[in-house]
Every structure is written in structure tokens, then in C-alpha cells.
Enzyme design. Structure first.
Site, short mmCIF file in Angstrom:
data_model
loop_
_atom_site.label_atom_id
_atom_site.label_comp_id
_atom_site.label_asym_id
_atom_site.label_seq_id
_atom_site.Cartn_x
_atom_site.Cartn_y
_atom_site.Cartn_z
N LYS A 53 7.51 49.20 7.52
CA LYS A 53 7.34 50.51 6.88
C LYS A 53 7.32 50.36 5.36
O LYS A 53 6.51 50.96 4.67
CB LYS A 53 8.48 51.46 7.30
N GLN A 97 16.82 54.98 9.73
CA GLN A 97 16.30 54.20 10.86
C GLN A 97 17.25 54.33 12.06
O GLN A 97 18.45 54.11 11.95
CB GLN A 97 16.15 52.72 10.45
N ASP A 120 10.80 62.16 9.10
CA ASP A 120 10.62 61.86 10.54
C ASP A 120 10.49 63.12 11.38
O ASP A 120 10.19 63.04 12.58
CB ASP A 120 11.82 61.04 11.04
#
Ligand code: NAD
Length: 294
Positions: A53, A97, A120
Site C-alpha cells: 500500500k 491495518q 477504509d
């Protein structure tokens, strides 16, 4: 031969376009878009995802601020860091994460991220907006990537029978909500307690599978002309990376299918970049990024 829905190629194109866009913004004197990435612990798979990422961010000119915390970081410490990032004008987007270590309450952490920076799209406010069809939603990266991929290949989804296998908060549920929110298509969601999976899959016009079990979907479970999106990532003992679908046999019946690797994975990362740039654009008074329109 089916159409191969080439996520790798499309993700590259999106990165190139985003780079141009970011360059235009910075040449006007704006700072670079900034994404804070938090990793707690040393899970090897998570470390690889974070590395990929951040590399993708670098490529398009998104500054990634990496906060790597030790495994036994107390929950309060993580919440304190998120609070600081929420209040930092120079941070556009925040990614934590997952999975988090067991001693940390994941839902509490996700809920502590400012919904406007929740890149997200896992915050309950964004989930609610997704479900109710509100426009200013941040859509989770994997479902958004799949949506963009299907549109790019002009896959007709209107009124099609959609079946989503897997009902997680990060893939299956938001994926199904994308079809439901504007009554685009009827959608059935299957999960571990679905009695007869084949009963559903063999009627699917569009089949999206996000479970994490190699060969869960075999060719006898699909009909001719199906569009298959394989989200699964499974590492076999011989080292090969495969999805949840028996690709070789299912592709014989499919109208279109995503490969693993090279399908959904790169699109997930591309969507993270799109969401980050979209949040940044809005902060500086521009409309949200067109690719985030769902
Ligand atoms: P998860 O473990 O949170 O959820 C799995 C879902 O599958 C659950 O809803 C469970 O009920 C369902 N399930 C389990 N066994 C089943 C069965 N036999 N029949 C039907 N449903 C069953 O997983 P997740 O986080 O949603 O991820 C799923 C897969 O997708 C994993 O392989 C993961 O690595 C992969 N993934 C890929 C990407 C990508 O970008 N390509 C992104 C996220 C997840």
C-alpha cells in the site's frame, strides 16, 4: 474464452491517472495528499500488505505516514494516536491495518477514526451511509475496487441475479450493500451457515466469492455465462497463490472472470489511493473523485 477482468492492468491505469491528478494539485501549490498507516505488531501478511500500500502511495505522490507499533501496545495508546491524527490538518486519511492483536477492541478502534478520514470505510457512520444510499459515503476498498472493475469492463449488473459468498464486514457485507443501496440488482448473501451453497451459486448471473477456501466454487456450481469475481487469497502448500474458485474449470463456463493473482487484489490497493485522493480533494473544496461515485 471468457473475458479476463484484468485488475492489475486497470490498477496501473488508475495509478497513472491519479499521479497526473496529484501533480496538478501540487503544481497549484497544494501539499501532497497524506495517508496515515498504522500497523500494530508483526503479522507477516499484514507487513506485506502495508508495504504494498505504501509503495503504491509513493507511486502516485501520496505521502504515507507510517506508524508501526509493537504488538503489546495498549489500546489507550492506539486510541490516543488516532485522536492526534484525527486532529492533524495535514493528515487526510487514516488506515488501521487489520487484524489487530487480540487485546485490542477492533470495533472501538475503528469507531474512533474520524468518519471523514476513514479511508477504509469501516466506521459505523460510513457503513450506515452505504446502507442508506447516501452520496458522501466512503466505500470499503475491496468492494469499491470490484465495482470499478465491473464498470470498466462494461459488465451489465442491472437487474442481474447477484450472489455474494462470504459476509464479512470488510468484503461480503459492503459488497452486497453496493447492489442493494440503489436497488441495482437483487442480491443473495451466503455464508458459513448457508445450507445449500450450490442452490444459490448455480443461479447467479454475477458471483462474487470472498471466503478464503481454495476450490470452494467448482464448475458444477455455476451456470454458463456467469461473471465471476474471486476475492479469495489462499497460499497453497506448494507456494502457489490461488483464489476460492477453481479457475481452470470455472472459466470454461464463464462470460468473464477475475484471475488470482492479478484481479481483485490490485484493485483493492488502487481503491485505497482513489479514496485517499477523494478525501483530499474534498478537503480543498473539490468534488469527490468520480471513481468513488457508486
Ligand atoms: P472472513 O474470514 O472475515 O470471512 C469469511 C466469510 O466466509 C464469512 O462470512 C464466513 O461465514 C464465510 N464462509 C466460511 N466458510 C464458508 C463456506 N464453506 N461457504 C460459504 N461461506 C463460507 O474473510 P474476509 O476478510 O472477508 O476475506 C475473505 C477472503 O478474501 C480471504 O481469502 C482474504 O484473504 C481475501 N481478501 C482479499 C482481498 C483482496 O484485495 N483480494 C481483500 C480482502 C480479503
Amino acid at each position: 474464452m471468457p473475458i479476463i477482468l484484468d485488475g492489475k492492468k486497470l490498477a496501473k491505469k488508475i495509478r497513472e491517472e491519479l499521479k497526473k491528478e496529484v501533480d496538478e494539485f501540487t503544481s497549484k501549490g497544494l501539499r501532497n495528499p497524506t495517508l496515515a498507516v498504522i500497523l500494530v505488531g508483526n503479522d507477516p501478511a499484514s507487513e506485506v500488505y502495508v508495504k504494498n500500500k505504501r509503495k503504491a502511495c509513493d507511486e502516485v505522490g501520496i505521502k504515507s505516514l507510517y506508524i508501526h507499533l509493537v504488538e503489546d501496545t495498549p489500546e489507550e495508546e492506539l486510541l490516543r494516536i488516532i485522536n492526534k491524527l484525527n486532529n492533524d490538518e495535514d493528515v487526510d486519511a487514516i488506515l488501521v491495518q487489520l487484524p489487530l492483536p487480540k487485546h485490542i477492541n477492533t470495533q472501538k478502534v475503528i469507531s474512533s477514526i474520524s468518519p471523514e478520514k476513514d479511508v477504509d470505510g469501516f466506521h459505523p457512520e460510513n457503513v450506515g451511509k452505504l446502507a442508506t444510499g447516501m452520496k458522501d459515503v466512503i466505500v470499503p476498498c475491496t468492494p469499491l475496487g470490484i465495482w470499478i472493475l465491473l464498470k470498466e469492463y462494461n459488465i451489465d449488473t442491472f437487474k442481474k441475479d447477484v450472489v455474494v459468498v462470504g459476509a464479512s464486514n470488510i468484503v461480503g457485507k459492503p459488497m452486497s450493500l453496493l447492489f442493494l443501496r440503489n436497488e441495482e440488482a437483487p442480491v443473495s448473501v451466503c455464508h458459513r451457515n448457508t445450507k445449500d451453497l450450490k442452490h444459490y451459486t448455480q443461479n447467479a448471473d454475477i458471483l462474487i466469492v470472498a471466503v478464503g477456501k481454495p476450490n470452494l466454487i467448482t464448475s458444477d456450481m455455476v451456470k454458463n455465462g456467469v461473471v465471476v469475481v474471486d476475492v479469495g487469497i489462499n497460499r497453497l502448500e506448494d507456494g502457489r497463490l490461488v483464489g476460492d474458485v477453481d479457475f481452470e474449470n470455472v472459466k470454461e463456463k464463464a462470460f468473464a472472470i477475475t484471475p488470482v493473482p492479478g484481479g481483485v487484489g490490485p484493485m483493492t490497493v488502487a481503491s485505497l489511493l482513489v479514496n485517499t485522493v477523494s478525501i483530499y480533494r474534498q478537503k480543498f473544496g473539490y468534488p469527490k473523485h468520480p471513481l468513488t461515485e457508486v
